[in-house]
Design a protein around this motif. Structure first.
Motif, PDB file in Angstrom:
ATOM      1  N   GLN A  78       0.044  -4.004  -9.075  1.00 12.68           N
ATOM      2  CA  GLN A  78      -0.948  -4.449  -7.941  1.00 12.68           C
ATOM      3  C   GLN A  78      -0.863  -3.884  -6.687  1.00 12.68           C
ATOM      4  O   GLN A  78      -0.848  -4.201  -5.790  1.00 12.68           O
ATOM      5  CB  GLN A  78      -1.241  -5.697  -8.073  1.00 12.68           C
ATOM      6  N   ILE A  79      -0.045  -2.423  -6.513  1.00 13.03           N
ATOM      7  CA  ILE A  79       0.083  -1.784  -5.472  1.00 13.03           C
ATOM      8  C   ILE A  79      -1.080  -0.864  -5.245  1.00 13.03           C
ATOM      9  O   ILE A  79      -1.486   0.075  -6.177  1.00 13.03           O
ATOM     10  CB  ILE A  79       1.390  -0.877  -5.542  1.00 13.03           C
ATOM     11  N   GLN A  80      -1.534  -0.830  -4.173  1.00 20.90           N
ATOM     12  CA  GLN A  80      -2.776  -0.199  -4.053  1.00 20.90           C
ATOM     13  C   GLN A  80      -2.451   1.205  -3.392  1.00 20.90           C
ATOM     14  O   GLN A  80      -1.598   1.501  -2.508  1.00 20.90           O
ATOM     15  CB  GLN A  80      -3.644  -0.738  -2.623  1.00 20.90           C
ATOM     16  N   CYS A  81      -2.963   2.186  -3.987  1.00 23.53           N
ATOM     17  CA  CYS A  81      -2.446   3.603  -3.670  1.00 23.53           C
ATOM     18  C   CYS A  81      -3.648   4.374  -2.974  1.00 23.53           C
ATOM     19  O   CYS A  81      -4.880   3.993  -3.223  1.00 23.53           O
ATOM     20  CB  CYS A  81      -2.332   4.477  -5.111  1.00 23.53           C
ATOM     21  N   HIS A  82      -3.176   5.138  -2.122  1.00 23.51           N
ATOM     22  CA  HIS A  82      -4.351   5.718  -1.122  1.00 23.51           C
ATOM     23  C   HIS A  82      -3.729   7.251  -1.393  1.00 23.51           C
ATOM     24  O   HIS A  82      -3.007   7.655  -0.228  1.00 23.51           O
ATOM     25  CB  HIS A  82      -4.178   5.335   0.376  1.00 23.51           C
ATOM     26  N   HIS A 115       0.826  -1.072  -0.102  1.00 27.01           N
ATOM     27  CA  HIS A 115      -0.043   0.040  -0.059  1.00 27.01           C
ATOM     28  C   HIS A 115       0.875   1.174   0.114  1.00 27.01           C
ATOM     29  O   HIS A 115       1.716   1.145   0.857  1.00 27.01           O
ATOM     30  CB  HIS A 115      -0.888   0.065   1.144  1.00 27.01           C
ATOM     31  N   LEU A 116       0.708   2.232  -0.817  1.00 27.05           N
ATOM     32  CA  LEU A 116       1.316   3.544  -0.954  1.00 27.05           C
ATOM     33  C   LEU A 116       0.150   4.697  -0.548  1.00 27.05           C
ATOM     34  O   LEU A 116      -0.839   4.841  -0.924  1.00 27.05           O
ATOM     35  CB  LEU A 116       1.802   3.625  -2.274  1.00 27.05           C
ATOM     36  N   PHE A 117       0.800   5.492   0.406  1.00 28.79           N
ATOM     37  CA  PHE A 117       0.016   6.494   1.093  1.00 28.79           C
ATOM     38  C   PHE A 117       0.661   7.846   0.708  1.00 28.79           C
ATOM     39  O   PHE A 117       1.789   8.057   0.734  1.00 28.79           O
ATOM     40  CB  PHE A 117      -0.168   6.357   2.582  1.00 28.79           C
ATOM     41  N   ASP A 118      -0.120   8.898   0.563  1.00 30.72           N
ATOM     42  CA  ASP A 118       0.509  10.346   0.297  1.00 30.72           C
ATOM     43  C   ASP A 118      -0.964  11.310   0.723  1.00 30.72           C
ATOM     44  O   ASP A 118      -1.969  10.971   0.102  1.00 30.72           O
ATOM     45  CB  ASP A 118       1.103  10.534  -0.823  1.00 30.72           C
ATOM     46  N   ALA A 119      -0.443  12.314   1.352  1.00 34.24           N
ATOM     47  CA  ALA A 119      -1.313  13.617   1.501  1.00 34.24           C
ATOM     48  C   ALA A 119      -1.754  14.046   0.313  1.00 34.24           C
ATOM     49  O   ALA A 119      -3.106  14.628   0.218  1.00 34.24           O
ATOM     50  CB  ALA A 119      -0.837  14.425   2.690  1.00 34.24           C
ATOM     51  N   GLU A 120      -0.869  14.191  -0.728  1.00 34.12           N
ATOM     52  CA  GLU A 120      -1.195  14.872  -2.142  1.00 34.12           C
ATOM     53  C   GLU A 120      -2.111  13.852  -2.936  1.00 34.12           C
ATOM     54  O   GLU A 120      -2.035  12.681  -2.830  1.00 34.12           O
ATOM     55  CB  GLU A 120       0.217  14.997  -2.662  1.00 34.12           C
ATOM     56  N   SER A 121      -2.789  14.618  -3.736  1.00 31.50           N
ATOM     57  CA  SER A 121      -3.810  13.859  -4.610  1.00 31.50           C
ATOM     58  C   SER A 121      -3.184  13.396  -5.654  1.00 31.50           C
ATOM     59  O   SER A 121      -3.833  12.429  -6.467  1.00 31.50           O
ATOM     60  CB  SER A 121      -4.946  14.599  -4.984  1.00 31.50           C
ATOM     61  N   THR A 122      -1.966  13.852  -6.194  1.00 30.69           N
ATOM     62  CA  THR A 122      -1.412  13.689  -7.388  1.00 30.69           C
ATOM     63  C   THR A 122      -0.250  12.934  -7.213  1.00 30.69           C
ATOM     64  O   THR A 122       0.664  13.226  -6.141  1.00 30.69           O
ATOM     65  CB  THR A 122      -1.167  15.064  -8.097  1.00 30.69           C
TER      66      THR A 122
END
Length: 758
Positions: free
Chosen positions: A223-227, A195-202
């Motif tokens: 198949q890395i899930q982005c948030h 899972h990959l998280f970031d506060a930015e929407s881009t």
């Protein structure tokens, strides 16, 4: 270590071994400035190159391929390497405060320490997340994570918080490596979820649209899930919680965002930005202090703000070096303007990469090969170091000192007196010694606390005085560490005889120079020595310091012992086991060090062992009934063993395979790199019964290797030997070993036989 041909007039201290400072070291190696001395203070000897770190995680590179050996580079540059961590700056006295040593004086200071995680800003992150920065700490964390994944059974979820270029590269490298690890174990790699998280929407907001789309396609394909667009606000042991109220179950969390400057910078009075980074002018000087420079991630160029990327730190290396040299010479500094556009090569873990520069985007395996070639070429500049010519740097006539400095240099070296006139000035000496605090002892009647022509020391009833002396020149550029080793070496004979140290008198030679520099050198060296003497309960009571071409230090040490309980060399008994408390190899390693034939971690380990006191070891040997003991120093293992066997009237059998060696010693011996004292020690080979048969053994040369601050060699009853070794290891001697046995004296005149058990 290298001895400068002229006195030191200016000290430039580099704090941190980042990408900019390795450039400074290389520049000064090629173009040294007469009268200017560089000192590097770095917590880690091997500094990672951030551009290759994802490739290391993915398994494409070894540890040494992605790390620059700072100790070796500093030696090449003629710079001092202080293995410590800066924790503050006293700008009034111009000193760097360090964690484990006395403050270090500077005339000019440069800071290149990267950034530190700001985990405290997110609840639970400091407890449950694995920070990637500072990068120097990452390797141990990564290896621990790798081992946890290898041992894990069943599904596992791994998250990376931070979707900038560094976070994306790390995520893809992690996935590639960890899934390959599971395949190698016959497990299903699909058990791992990412899972990959970031506060930015881009994704990758500082890169062009085509780069973002290419990377989004890669993440989707893998198949890395982005948030995205929902910042993580809380981290627990098994979940990530976002501002939008969602949560995600995770087993491991890596943190690649919210980095800032270390907390200690706030107390320096330097101007910092909101993230704690040092604000600098175009000259790379700090806004607050013309004597302090900053570069790399820790610096915030006020007029040219840029994102934190290794390319900028690398590009700042040469202009920083030039301006440091100009500042040392009193010349005007030149402004530096970082490029507005730069090439970013973002790897995807599987030897595929995406190139990004402005509006340009390229991708393919050929891009990874291009990146690999660029990275390897960069690393070769700092790790493939040529042997320096004798006159290296003399051609840089531009760097002649100013008239004032030149006059100062002449006055420092001209017409040096001999005899008592060669003493270091009393004012310089008293100022240096006033800053150290020798331990107090009731039996010292007259000493440094009440100076006189000589010390007066009482000998308690029932005790005998044990006296010894040692003296040698510096072999390492750090005077504090040298002082510690010199004191430790001198105490070795006292402990080997089962005595307690009582008092010490110092004898030192110090290169001539400017008073302030000589004072600082004496202070650093004697601080190290007194730290060791005080720990041993040994009072420094006096000494003599004179001028000489090289730094050297020794001590006459007095100890106290019950004559009936003194350990001597002549007490070996048939049936005893021979025990050695510390590993061998200092002679060959420090012969190889100035030739740039060692790794920094080998020297770190050797210096650590040389600073390890024999005091606890001696007590342990006595507790286990040792019959005889000596410390292994300049005559090497065989020389000191001969000194024990002949007066004891016994023979010994020595197991070459059991000899403990310092890291790297076997490698340098294999290259034929030997101490200058080795040939004299080799003459004792006549004491070996079967030396011709064993001379081809790879460890044979270590028998003659002279040791500095070596371990204790003792004869211990066989029924106590195993327990003794176990106790020694528990007390801080991890390589203590049984290396042979004592036998009855035979007919052969040679008392030492060799075997190789493995």
């Amino acid at each position: 270590m290298q001895t400068p041909e002229q006195p030191v007039l200016r000290d430039i201290v580099l704090v941190g071994g980042g990408h900019s400072h390795v450039g400074v070291l290389k520049r000064f190696a090629m173009k040294p400035v007469p009268g200017v001395r560089l000192t590097l203070i770095a917590r880690d000897t091997h500094t990672p190159y951030s551009g290759m770190l994802p490739g290391y995680v993915a398994g494409h590179y070894s540890y040494d391929e992605v790390h620059i050996d700072l100790r070796r580079l500093a030696e090449f540059a003629g710079a001092r390497f202080f293995h410590d961590e800066a924790v503050g700056i006293d700008r009034d006295s111009q000193r760097v405060l360090c964690r484990n040593r006395p403050p270090v004086a500077y005339d000019l200071l440069s800071i290149n320490i990267g950034s530190a995680p700001r985990l405290a800003d997110v609840e639970g992150a400091d407890q449950h997340a694995l920070p990637v920065k500072p990068i120097r700490d990452f390797n141990a964390r990564w290896l621990a994570l790798l081992e946890r994944v290898r041992q894990h059974r069943g599904p596992m979820s791994i998250a990376v918080v931070g979707a900038g270029a560094g976070g994306v590269e790390l995520m893809l490298a992690l996935q590639y490596r960890l899934r390959n690890e599971l395949r190698a174990q016959g497990k299903d790699p699909r058990q791992l979820q990412f899972h990959l998280f970031d506060a930015e929407s881009t994704l990758l907001p500082t890169h062009n649209r085509r780069v973002r789309q290419r990377m989004a396609d890669v993440l989707d394909d893998r198949q890395i899930q982005c948030h995205f667009g929902d910042p993580v606000v809380r981290v627990s042991a098994s979940q990530l919680h976002t501002a939008g109220g969602s949560s995600q179950a995770v087993d491991e969390t890596l943190w690649v965002t919210q980095a800032g400057g270390p907390a200690w910078l706030a107390s320096t009075g330097l101007a910092l930005n909101n993230d704690g980074f040092i604000r600098t002018r175009d000259t790379l000087q700090t806004e607050s202090d013309d004597r302090i420079f900053a570069a790399g991630d820790i610096a915030d160029m006020t007029h040219y703000p840029r994102e934190k990327a290794g390319v900028f730190a690398v590009r700042q290396g040469m202009p920083l070096a030039r301006n440091l040299a100009r500042a040392a010479l009193g010349e005007p500094l030149r402004p530096f303007r970082p490029q507005a556009r730069w090439l970013a090569l973002i790897s995807t873990g599987d030897q595929y990469a995406i190139a990004s520069r402005g509006n340009v985007s390229l991708a393919g395996r050929w891009v990874w090969r291009w990146k690999d070639r660029i990275d390897r070429t960069f690393m070769a500049r700092f790790n493939d170091l040529p042997a320096m010519a004798e006159e290296s740097g003399a051609a840089d006539t531009r760097a002649a000192a100013s008239e004032e400095d030149a006059a100062q240099a002449i006055s420092a070296v001209a017409m040096r007196c001999g005899g008592c006139g060669a003493k270091v000035g009393s004012t310089v000496l008293s100022r240096a010694l006033d800053r150290i605090r020798p331990v107090d002892r009731d039996d010292v009647l007259v000493g440094l606390h009440s100076p006189d022509d000589a010390a007066i020391v009482a000998v308690p009833p029932g005790k005998a005085s044990v006296q010894t002396i040692d003296f040698f020149r510096a072999f390492v550029d750090d005077p504090y560490v040298f002082g510690r080793i010199a004191a430790n070496h001198s105490l070795g004979d006292i402990f080997a005889m089962g005595a307690d140290a009582q008092t010490a008198t110092a004898v030192a030679t110090v290169p001539s120079g400017v008073e302030s520099k000589v004072e600082e050198l004496v202070y650093q060296m004697m601080s190290g020595a007194v730290d060791v003497l005080n720990a041993a309960g040994c009072a420094l009571v006096g000494g003599h310091t004179g001028e000489g071409r090289e730094l050297a230090l020794g001590f006459a040490v007095n100890g106290l012992v019950d004559p009936a309980q003194a350990l001597r060399k002549d007490g070996l008994r048939p049936g005893d086991a021979l025990i050695l408390t510390k590993p061998l190899g200092t002679g060959t390693l420090f012969a190889a060090y100035p030739r740039l034939k060692t790794r920094g971690r080998w020297i770190d380990n050797a210096l650590e062992q040389m600073q390890l006191s024999n005091q606890r070891g001696a007590r342990c040997l006595i507790e286990h009934g040792a019959h005889a003991c000596t410390d292994v120093t300049g005559f090497g293992l065989l020389g000191h063993l001969v000194e024990m066997t002949r007066p004891s009237g016994v023979d010994v059998t020595l197991d070459l395979s059991a000899l403990p060696l310092l890291d790297g010693a076997e490698e340098t011996l294999a290259e034929g790199i030997l101490s200058s004292l080795q040939p004299a020690n080799v003459r004792l080979r006549r004491a070996l019964r079967n030396q011709q048969a064993m001379a081809a053994h790879p460890r044979y040369p270590i028998l003659f290797d002279p040791q500095t601050a070596g371990g204790l060699l003792a004869g211990v009853p066989a029924d106590q030997a195993e327990a003794c070794v176990e106790a020694l290891r528990e007390r801080g001697y991890p390589q203590a070993a049984i290396i042979g046995t004592v036998t009855e004296s035979g007919d052969d005149l040679a008392p030492v036989g060799l075997v190789a058990s493995a």
